[in-house]
Every structure is written in structure tokens, then in C-alpha cells.
Design a protein around this motif. Structure first.
Motif, mmCIF file in Angstrom:
data_model
loop_
_atom_site.group_PDB
_atom_site.id
_atom_site.type_symbol
_atom_site.label_atom_id
_atom_site.label_comp_id
_atom_site.label_asym_id
_atom_site.label_seq_id
_atom_site.Cartn_x
_atom_site.Cartn_y
_atom_site.Cartn_z
ATOM 1 N N LYS A 219 -8.574 -3.319 -8.486
ATOM 2 C CA LYS A 219 -7.261 -3.948 -8.505
ATOM 3 C C LYS A 219 -6.604 -3.825 -7.147
ATOM 4 O O LYS A 219 -7.027 -3.024 -6.302
ATOM 5 N N GLN A 220 -5.570 -4.620 -6.942
ATOM 6 C CA GLN A 220 -4.806 -4.564 -5.698
ATOM 7 C C GLN A 220 -3.363 -4.247 -6.037
ATOM 8 O O GLN A 220 -2.786 -4.816 -6.970
ATOM 9 N N GLU A 221 -2.780 -3.337 -5.280
ATOM 10 C CA GLU A 221 -1.394 -2.954 -5.475
ATOM 11 C C GLU A 221 -0.625 -3.140 -4.175
ATOM 12 O O GLU A 221 -1.175 -2.963 -3.087
ATOM 13 N N MET A 222 0.659 -3.467 -4.290
ATOM 14 C CA MET A 222 1.542 -3.566 -3.139
ATOM 15 C C MET A 222 2.431 -2.326 -3.110
ATOM 16 O O MET A 222 3.168 -2.054 -4.056
ATOM 17 N N LEU A 223 2.327 -1.567 -2.032
ATOM 18 C CA LEU A 223 3.084 -0.336 -1.890
ATOM 19 C C LEU A 223 3.718 -0.269 -0.509
ATOM 20 O O LEU A 223 3.193 -0.845 0.441
ATOM 21 N N THR A 224 4.830 0.458 -0.410
ATOM 22 C CA THR A 224 5.333 0.741 0.928
ATOM 23 C C THR A 224 4.430 1.799 1.549
ATOM 24 O O THR A 224 3.742 2.547 0.853
#
Length: 280
Positions: free
Chosen positions: A91-96
Motif C-alpha cells: 500500500k501507499q500512504e501519504m505522511l508528513t
């Protein structure tokens, strides 16, 4: 000193079966561009390159967590987590940047603000050079990139930590059981168990995602069925420990398996030789 030796021995015990017992990748210190071209680039041979990154600001700055947070803690980055692109749990996640650091602590994602801390190696200008992409790779000890091959020349620069790398030449592809389907023709049918990959978008050139899909072999070198894949176990290979501050040249289409032995931060430089080059 004894404690450090014992720690290194524990790390080495995590390596796949028969590691460092076949043929080691040769190492050259401060090799000239001419020497690199004549001895390795033209023949398509892997080589470890030492004493080539001492002038990189990243060699000192990227070990400082506070520096990384200060420079780019606010940035949102795409983080790819899971076995690899071929697996259902990927999966791909968007994080700071800061959230990513807190989640996996000492592992550091790739963002534009850090680009000035690295320099394109002179070796990447061999063959006329068309730069394709620059990628950063981050993960804790035990992170595995499954056996796969890429379509371009590759310099893998180890900025923080160390990795184990195993390589097989393209001439042995059939023994690695690549898929017959065109979409997965650069991937192997050999099955393994879980691995973890963290990869962030490129700094330059085309996105790497399509090459992940085409290039991965889903394999655990310690855990495969020899009855299902009888030719794989006896295939000869080259391998090495890629130490902090070293680079590894991986020629196009050489299969390679990578395992982080410590918290690791590395950068790969992809380039293609121009049509007039002998290697194109």
C-alpha cells in the motif's frame, strides 16, 4: 570494541544461506572515471566503489535527525509499505516527514530539500549519459528488496547504515524462473515470505513504479521450495556488504537482492548510455 564485534557477528548471522561464500564483488578505492569505464562499465561487471562520497554533505547531515526535521519536517511524502508491488498487502500512504520519522524513528524519507546534500557521481557520466532517475531508499534493519533487475545502469550509494547485496548476471535469468507473461517477464515465479519495502518518489526523471512491476522476483533466499524450483538453489552468484560511505555499480539487467543490515538510507542513480555508446 568487543561489543561492536559481537554486534556485527549477530548482523551477519541474519544473512541468507551461503552468503559471502561464493564470489565477492571486487572493491576499488577512489577509482577514476577512465578506470571505471575500461574495467567495469564496458564489460558490464559489478564493482564496489569506496572513498567516493567523503565530500557529500549528506554523509554527516543525514545522521542528524534534528537537521532532517528542520529542513523538511513539514513536507508530505508518499511512502510505499509492504512486501512489494506484486503483493496484495502492498500500500501507499501519504505522511508528513515528521510523522514518518515518528512512525519508524530513525528511518528517513526522500524529499526535495535534501537533494542538495548529495552529488551525482562522476561514474554516472560513463557512456554519454541520459539520467533517468534518482531514488532514495529507507528502511529499518531487516528491510528486504526482493530479487529483481532494472533496465538501466545503477549506482547504489550507501549514505547511512549498511546493506547486504546479492547479484546474478542476466545470463542466468532462466535459472531464476522469470514469468512468461509480458507484464512480468522481468519477475520470477519463485515464492518467498514477507519482506518490507519503503520507497519515496524520485527526485528526477521518470517515476519508478512501472519498473517495480516489471522487475521484481518475489523470493526469500532462505525459504523457497527446491522441488518447485530445482535449478535455483545451485545458481552461482556474487555478493557483498555495502558499507556506509560506499557505492555499488549494478549493470543493467543484473538481478539483485538487497537486505538492510541496520537502519539504512541509500540513494540510487539510474542512467542510460547514449546510442553511440558501446554499451547501448
Amino acid at each position: 570494541m568487543l561489543r561492536r564485534f559481537e554486534s556485527e557477528q549477530i548482523v551477519l548471522q541474519t544473512l541468507p544461506k551461503n552468503s559471502l561464500s561464493c564470489k565477492l564483488v571486487g572493491k576499488r578505492s577512489a577509482l577514476s572515471l577512465e578506470g571505471f569505464m575500461c574495467e567495469y562499465f564496458l564489460s558490464g561487471s559489478p564493482v564496489l566503489l569506496s572513498d567516493c562520497m567523503t565530500h557529500w554533505p549528506a554523509r554527516t547531515k543525514w545522521n542528524d535527525l534534528s537537521y532532517l526535521k528542520k529542513v523538511a519536517g513539514y513536507r508530505t511524502v508518499p511512502v510505499e509499505v509492504g512486501k512489494n508491488y506484486l503483493c496484495n498487502d502492498w500500500k501507499q500512504e501519504m505522511l508528513t516527514f515528521s510523522d514518518f520519522l515518528e512512525r519508524i524513528q530513525a528511518n528517513r524519507p526522500n524529499i526535495q530539500e535534501l537533494r542538495n546534500d548529495i552529488l551525482t557521481p562522476d561514474y554516472c557520466f560513463a557512456g554519454g549519459t541520459e539520467m533517468k532517475s534518482v531514488n532514495a531508499w529507507f528502511g529499518p534493519a531487516g528491510t528486504v528488496t526482493p530479487l529483481h533487475h532494472d533496465p538501466h545502469h545503477n549506482i547504489l550509494a550507501q549514505v547511512v547504515g549498511k546493506k547486504y547485496v546479492r547479484l546474478y548476471p542476466a545470463s542466468l535469468s532462466e535459472e531464476l524462473y522469470p514469468h512468461a507473461e509480458s507484464m512480468l517477464k522481468n519477475s520470477s515465479q519463485v515464492r518467498g515470505n514477507r519482506s518490507k519495502l519503503v520507497q519515496v518518489k524520485t527526485w528526477a526523471g521518470q517515476p519508478r513504479k512501472s519498473f517495480f512491476l516489471e522487475g521484481f522476483m518475489h523470493v526469500d533466499l532462505d525459504n523457497f521450495d527446491p522441488n518447485e524450483f530445482p535449478n535455483f538453489e545451485d545458481v552461482e552468484f556474487m555478493d557483498c556488504i555495502l558499507e556506509e560511505g560506499e557505492m555499488l555499480y549494478i549493470p543493467p539487467k543484473w538481478w539483485h537482492y538487497v537486505r538492510s543490515l541496520t537502519t539504512s538510507l541509500s540513494v540510487s542513480f539510474w542512467w542510460s548510455a547514449l546510442p553511440s555508446s558501446p554499451t547501448s
